[in-house]
Design an enzyme around this catalytic site. Sequence first.
Site: not given
Length: 322
Positions: A192, A205
């Site tokens: 990401s 995350y």
Amino acid sequence: MEDNARLLSLLGSIAIGILGFQFCRKVLPWIYSNIVGPKLMGSSIKLDALGKWAVVTGSTDGIGKAYARQLARKGLNLVLISRSLEKLTLVAKEIRDEFSVEVRIIDVDFTGSEQIYERIRNETAGLDVGVLVNNVGISYNHPEYFVDCCNNDPQFLRNIVSANVHSVTHMTAIYLPGMVVKRKGLIINISSTAGVIPNPLLCVYSATKAFVNKFSDDLQTEYKQHGIIIQSVQPGFVATNMSKIRKPTLFAPSPDTYVKSALATVGIATQTAGYLPHALLQLAIHFTEAVCGEQFARNVVLKNILSTRKRALRRQEKEKQK
Ligand SMILES: NC(=O)c1ccc[n+]([C@@H]2O[C@H](COP(=O)([O-])OP(=O)(O)OC[C@H]3O[C@@H](n4cnc5c(N)ncnc54)[C@H](OP(=O)(O)O)[C@@H]3O)[C@@H](O)[C@H]2O)c1
């Protein structure tokens, strides 16, 4: 006077030399891997020549489903791995009907124990797997301070590392050995943009995604000479259930638009945003860090994420009151 002029011209030449060097070292590769390579030349990797089967994790929705469909379109048979058997059965039928390829399904929960990997290994034994897409991943419900998010749900700490980190290493351990023997293969790890820019309030995350980048990068160095491509793909927002963005836009494209663009970078870039507007976004943040300082860039991002958190909490409050 003459000495001053000579000194100024020397300093000017050095500055131009440094700028030229930086341009060749950083800007030209960026232009090649984000524009010239994927958009003008296209990937030269024939995915169906790497093996008959592709394995995709988290493949019943969003980015994973889009990868599965694109790989089937290129003629690869698929192993779809996700949590819900019902969704897997539907997606498998949809892909079989549309692309006439073989599709197998495995329902496992990647937050579960290590035994799931034995099941996956056994159920795919003997398949000629040329492509592995490690896509499955989970995130926070909304951006939150570490103490608030994790004290309320300690199980979440274990789950997010299992789904985002262990899935990548264990799935790679299952399929990489076969690729090494064949001296060909492709592993796409979905990371990401959160793993490459400051990303407070989603820190667990983003740390799992930074792991994916580092793991992929060093693994690529180990296995490049074995003919294997290991790519870390770092999307910004994509319109999926996870992002809760319903309507695709230029900066939050549909999963299909995103994956078409990301697949064009295979063989061209091993660490990539996968999509030009997301690459520009990463560039803008790195540029801000370089020009205005890292702290300034962090504060800008923090302010932005705090307002996302505020909106999410307000929405949650409204839903509670209904
Ligand atoms: N969307 C974004 O904006 C964005 C941005 C950057 C990176 N990413 C990354 O892209 C990847 C895919 O995200 P997405 O947005 O496409 O997600 P998504 O739309 O929520 O889809 C997630 C997929 O993973 C499966 N899944 C979720 N939890 C699972 C579990 N515990 N065990 C097995 N399967 C599970 C889901 O299947 P079931 O529904 O059947 O459980 C579904 O097929 C993730 O790694 C994410 O971190 C997404």
